[in-house]
Design an enzyme around this catalytic site. Structure first.
Site, PDB file in Angstrom:
ATOM      1  CE  LYS A  73      -4.698  -0.837  -7.113  1.00 44.82           C
ATOM      2  NZ  LYS A  73      -4.395  -2.284  -7.376  1.00 44.82           N
TER       3      LYS A  73
HETATM    4  C1  LIG Z   1      -3.313  -2.921  -7.503  1.00 39.54           C
HETATM    5  C2  LIG Z   1      -3.053  -4.439  -7.688  1.00 39.54           C
HETATM    6  C3  LIG Z   1      -2.125  -5.218  -7.219  1.00 39.54           C
HETATM    7  C4  LIG Z   1      -0.642  -4.594  -7.327  1.00 39.54           C
HETATM    8  O1  LIG Z   1      -0.537  -3.627  -6.106  1.00 39.54           O
HETATM    9  P1  LIG Z   1       0.616  -2.740  -5.922  1.00 39.54           P
HETATM   10  O2  LIG Z   1       0.331  -1.978  -4.576  1.00 39.54           O
HETATM   11  O3  LIG Z   1       0.461  -1.649  -7.029  1.00 39.54           O
HETATM   12  O4  LIG Z   1       2.222  -3.169  -5.798  1.00 39.54           O
HETATM   13  C5  LIG Z   1      -2.284  -6.423  -7.123  1.00 39.54           C
HETATM   14  N1  LIG Z   1      -3.203  -7.130  -7.173  1.00 39.54           N
HETATM   15  C6  LIG Z   1      -4.311  -6.630  -7.499  1.00 39.54           C
HETATM   16  C7  LIG Z   1      -5.570  -7.128  -7.496  1.00 39.54           C
HETATM   17  C8  LIG Z   1      -4.407  -5.076  -7.662  1.00 39.54           C
HETATM   18  O5  LIG Z   1      -5.741  -4.627  -7.810  1.00 39.54           O
END
Ligand SMILES: *Cc1c(COP(=O)(O)O)cnc(C)c1O
Length: 461
Positions: free
Chosen positions: A110
């Site tokens: 993220k």
């Molecule tokens: C947010 C997240 C996901 C999922 O990603 P999306 O874009 O919501 O599908 C998977 N793994 C981790 C570690 C995350 O923080």
């Protein structure tokens, strides 16, 4: 480039307005009017670019209202915070490629999007002489990445609610150890749902929202998806430096943001063979793709908590394309979901879906076993989210192809689970051990909307 809503209720707007709007004002999601197509020749000419240079090439095709000079500076600043020179390096282990997306400040993918979004907000607010108060609820990853994306930035304050004692220790410290004046952590005596309900209630009070210029940082902002498109290009260029085998991506999925970025890359002409959507036991998207069953279940808690989601907020973007860009059909689908708890698609639509994605759900026992076996064979540690995608790739994608698995978090971020799987303690990187000595600041409040509102009003910039 102009942006439209999946629900058809806004006239086209430019990039900066799309970033500031977040969720479309008609309740839909914003999308570009078209996907710029990248020729094979153009793609080949990008082989020598570093990550930030490539990011500029991809992103600038969607941005007409920020000067190339400013956009370049903004991108460079965003990715200078990553601790790996390649930003998102690709490593080959056990016949699969692992795309390490966790070299940002909070050790999850993220950061790739939220570093960029934080800089974008600051740029646009300065230009418009405006300010923004971000309020959000988090179960861990989004909140910490958002806080680090906007800490110390002019014109922005951020208030993040998390459930007291219900995030991982590292996640909590990544939030509360940020003591910049514009960052406000609130630990709520309650659950994540309590946090989210209170945030929704604050946004629902339109006078309040207007008076305090409230903004959100959830995964529906177009700029977040756009930033993630870049690493599909980057990874594709790196594997095809080595081999001409077909390229597949396996993506552990929660809100459908990351996998949708892959879909956008493919629509732009990136030669991706398969987009494999991997879910944990919260498998509504897998049921949909494999059995045309998009019916809401209950959220179950798993060892990959960032994927414990039933309603994937970005899925509406894909549905818009699936429904031939007809906003009326999108509105109908969501009306059906609200009334009957499901969305129905025709056989023809489902054929399209299966052409765009394949999918599998990986249970917790298999996730833990994958962490264990992968470590035994390669001495490489997978975080539980990444392990879901790796298991899916090993089971479904042909071994003689290039199988790229998105590594969405560093194993140290979910060390409790990794250690449970392996039976021994795993080493933590310095960025994690350092967290334990830092001063922290956090307000502990009851799950009471009036208490939250009062805290906000007395601390708002
Ligand atoms: C947010 C997240 C996901 C999922 O990603 P999306 O874009 O919501 O599908 C998977 N793994 C981790 C570690 C995350 O923080």
């Amino acid at each position: 480039m102009r942006y439209i809503s999946t629900r058809g209720g806004i006239s086209p707007i430019n990039f900066k307005d799309a970033v500031m709007m977040g969720l479309a004002s008609d309740g839909g999601l914003l999308l570009p009017q078209f996907y710029p197509s990248i020729s094979r020749e153009q793609l080949e000419s990008w082989r020598t670019l570093n990550y930030s240079e490539l990011a500029f090439e991809v992103i600038s095709r969607y941005v007409e209202d920020i000067s190339p000079r400013d956009l370049k500076a903004l991108i460079n600043r965003s990715y200078a915070t990553f601790t790996h020179a390649e930003v998102t390096p690709l490593v080959k282990k056990n016949g699969v490629y692992i795309l390490e997306l966790f070299h940002g400040v909070t050790l999850a993918f993220k950061d790739v999007a939220l570093q960029f979004l934080g800089n974008l907000f600051e740029h646009i607010l300065a230009e418009r002489h405006q300010s923004l108060n971000i309020i959000g609820a988090t179960s861990g990853d989004t909140g910490s990445a958002a806080i680090h994306g906007v800490r110390g930035k002019k014109g922005i304050s951020i208030f993040i609610l998390h459930p007291l004692g219900k995030t991982s220790a590292v996640q909590a410290l990544q939030m509360t150890s940020v003591t910049d004046a514009n960052v406000h952590n609130i630990a709520v005596r309650g659950t994540f749902d309590d946090c989210q309900d209170m945030v929704k209630e604050l946004f629902g009070d339109l006078d309040f929202k207007e008076k305090y210029s409230l903004g959100a940082v959830n995964s529906i902002n177009w700029a977040r998806v756009l930033a993630q498109v870049v690493y599909y290009f980057y990874a594709w260029l790196r594997v095809t430096d080595e081999t001409d085998a077909p390229v597949h991506f396996s993506v552990p999925t929660g809100n459908f943001g990351d996998i949708f970025a892959g879909y956008v890359a493919k629509r732009m002409g990136l030669p991706i063979d398969t987009l494999l959507l991997a879910t944990n036991e919260n498998n509504i998207l897998t049921r949909f793709i494999n059995a045309a069953d998009y019916s809401l279940g209950k959220v179950v808690s798993t060892v990959s908590p960032s994927m414990d989601i039933q309603i994937a907020s970005n899925f509406e973007r894909y549905l818009f394309h699936l429904f031939a860009e007809n906003p009326e059909r999108v509105r109908e689908a969501f009306a059906e979901l609200k009334e009957h708890g499901r969305i129905s698609c025709s056989a023809n639509e489902m054929a399209h879906v299966r052409n765009d994605f394949c999918s599998v759900s990986v249970n917790q026992a298999d996730t833990l076993q994958t962490i264990r076996e992968f470590h035994a064979e390669t001495a490489y540690l997978l975080d539980p989210h990444t392990a879901v995608g790796v298991k899916a790739a090993l089971d479904l994608l042909p071994p003689d192809s290039s199988r790229i698995c998105l590594a969405t978090a560093h194993p140290a971020k979910f060390s409790e689970t990794v250690e449970q799987s392996l039976g021994f303690a795993v080493p933590a990187p310095a960025s994690v051990t350092e967290l334990y000595g830092k001063p922290t600041r956090c307000e502990i409040l009851d799950a009471d909307i009036e208490k939250i509102r009062e805290f906000f009003v007395t601390h708002v910039g």
